[in-house]
Design an enzyme around this catalytic site. Structure first.
Site, PDB file in Angstrom:
ATOM      1  N   PRO A  88      14.539  -0.468 -50.849  1.00 14.16           N
ATOM      2  CA  PRO A  88      14.821  -0.363 -52.285  1.00 14.16           C
ATOM      3  C   PRO A  88      15.001  -1.756 -52.895  1.00 14.16           C
ATOM      4  O   PRO A  88      15.548  -2.647 -52.250  1.00 14.16           O
ATOM      5  CB  PRO A  88      16.120   0.440 -52.354  1.00 14.16           C
ATOM      6  CG  PRO A  88      16.697   0.411 -50.996  1.00 14.16           C
ATOM      7  CD  PRO A  88      15.601   0.100 -50.029  1.00 14.16           C
ATOM      8  N   GLU A  89      14.519  -1.936 -54.095  1.00 13.30           N
ATOM      9  CA  GLU A  89      14.627  -3.232 -54.769  1.00 13.30           C
ATOM     10  C   GLU A  89      15.759  -3.157 -55.803  1.00 13.30           C
ATOM     11  O   GLU A  89      16.372  -2.107 -55.977  1.00 13.30           O
ATOM     12  CB  GLU A  89      13.254  -3.583 -55.356  1.00 13.30           C
ATOM     13  CG  GLU A  89      12.235  -3.606 -54.222  1.00 13.30           C
ATOM     14  CD  GLU A  89      10.800  -3.977 -54.591  1.00 13.30           C
ATOM     15  OE1 GLU A  89      10.574  -4.574 -55.647  1.00 13.30           O
ATOM     16  OE2 GLU A  89       9.923  -3.668 -53.768  1.00 13.30           O
ATOM     17  N   LYS A 122      20.236  -6.858 -54.260  1.00 16.61           N
ATOM     18  CA  LYS A 122      20.102  -5.575 -53.568  1.00 16.61           C
ATOM     19  C   LYS A 122      21.394  -5.149 -52.884  1.00 16.61           C
ATOM     20  O   LYS A 122      21.406  -4.209 -52.096  1.00 16.61           O
ATOM     21  CB  LYS A 122      18.959  -5.657 -52.544  1.00 16.61           C
ATOM     22  CG  LYS A 122      17.620  -5.990 -53.198  1.00 16.61           C
ATOM     23  CD  LYS A 122      16.536  -6.186 -52.164  1.00 16.61           C
ATOM     24  CE  LYS A 122      15.342  -6.890 -52.776  1.00 16.61           C
ATOM     25  NZ  LYS A 122      14.306  -7.206 -51.783  1.00 16.61           N
ATOM     26  N   ARG A 151       4.170  -9.917 -46.150  1.00 15.86           N
ATOM     27  CA  ARG A 151       4.277  -8.576 -46.764  1.00 15.86           C
ATOM     28  C   ARG A 151       2.993  -8.269 -47.518  1.00 15.86           C
ATOM     29  O   ARG A 151       2.294  -9.171 -47.988  1.00 15.86           O
ATOM     30  CB  ARG A 151       5.463  -8.531 -47.748  1.00 15.86           C
ATOM     31  CG  ARG A 151       6.802  -8.994 -47.188  1.00 15.86           C
ATOM     32  CD  ARG A 151       7.510  -7.948 -46.345  1.00 15.86           C
ATOM     33  NE  ARG A 151       7.752  -6.693 -47.037  1.00 15.86           N
ATOM     34  CZ  ARG A 151       8.792  -6.465 -47.851  1.00 15.86           C
ATOM     35  NH1 ARG A 151       9.674  -7.404 -48.078  1.00 15.86           N
ATOM     36  NH2 ARG A 151       8.953  -5.282 -48.433  1.00 15.86           N
TER      37      ARG A 151
END
Ligand SMILES: [Zn+2]
Length: 272
Positions: free
Chosen positions: A2-3, A53, A262
């Site tokens: 989750p960001e 985060k 990524r």
């Protein structure tokens, strides 16, 4: 993972049921936290906030519960006594007269005094939070031009929490596409108009993702796709996860590359 926008929405959901309420029961699975459990019963929750985060729950006694979801952690809010049916390991439960906030699977959990937030190993390294109400696009532009960051590739900067806290992998692809910036570019190679555009889009898309629950595509495109009956998975993003599909702006095929370890998605025609 989750960001920032997803973690902020989790914090909002927890805040709605815990803020200004007294805890009636608590549970801590990690051994190093068990002795805090009884001390929190009867304590009032002051606020639930985020830093990038990380999620922070502050109590009346000046203590703060820090948690970071990393890959697998997840907070869930339920009516009291209605634990979800899940195989995940419950790490923390904070219960009031009416609701529980349950943290599953996360391992990065700590208690600290408010004054120690500044020196916490993760929190002290964070840059400005993209969802901070006091952050302006001009500050982001200044940061892009700062010599600590201006010589680095933008694809790397947009994953670095010390540059801006709360950005993550989908936001990186979506922001760079919206600004028409190549991920390989360095801020020092961009004209000031482009820096300003990138800074504006960074703020705009982060806030849009927060308000919309993660939808970052252009609102006109979202509207058209929804009207045509497409599901959320099709209208959510402009480029992220859309490799080999047509760019909504120019029709060129969206491409998937690996940048800084990524996956990153881009339109080779819109992002030169
Ligand atoms: Zn395009």
């Amino acid at each position: 993972m989750p960001e920032g926008p997803e973690v902020r929405r989790e914090a909002d959901a927890i805040g709605r049921v815990l803020t200004d309420k007294k805890l009636t029961e608590t549970f801590f699975e990690p051994v190093h936290l068990k002795h805090f459990a009884h001390r929190l019963v009867g304590q009032q929750v002051v606020e639930v906030t985020t830093r990038g985060k990380a999620l922070l729950i502050s109590f009346q006694n000046g203590r703060v519960l820090y948690s970071h979801n990393q890959l697998y952690g997840r907070w869930v809010v339920v009516p009291k006594g209605k634990a979800p049916d899940t195989n995940r390991i419950l790490r923390v439960a904070l219960t009031t007269d009416t609701h529980s906030a349950l943290l599953y699977s996360a391992t990065d959990i700590a208690f600290m005094a408010e004054k120690d937030i500044k020196t916490h190993p993760y929190l002290r390294k964070l840059g400005p939070d993209v969802l901070s109400q006091t952050l302006s696009w001009r500050q982001i532009a200044e940061r892009l031009c700062d010599k600590r960051f201006s010589g680095r590739s933008i694809s790397g900067l947009y994953l670095d929490q010390s540059f801006l806290a709360g950005l993550g992998n989908y936001l990186r692809s979506e922001i760079l596409f919206a600004a028409g910036v190549s991920p390989a570019a360095k801020p020092q190679e961009l004209e000031s108009a482009k820096i300003n555009e990138l800074a504006r889009r960074t703020l705009m898309l982060s806030v849009r993702a927060y308000k919309s629950g993660g939808v970052t595509n252009h609102p006109d495109t979202v509207r058209a796709l929804r009207k045509a009956g497409y599901p959320r998975s099709k209208y959510r993003f402009a480029v992220f996860g859309r490799d080999k599909s047509d760019c909504y702006r120019c029709g060129e095929k969206v491409r998937r590359v690996t940048a800084n370890g990524r996956r990153l998605y881009l339109c080779p025609s819109c992002q030169r």
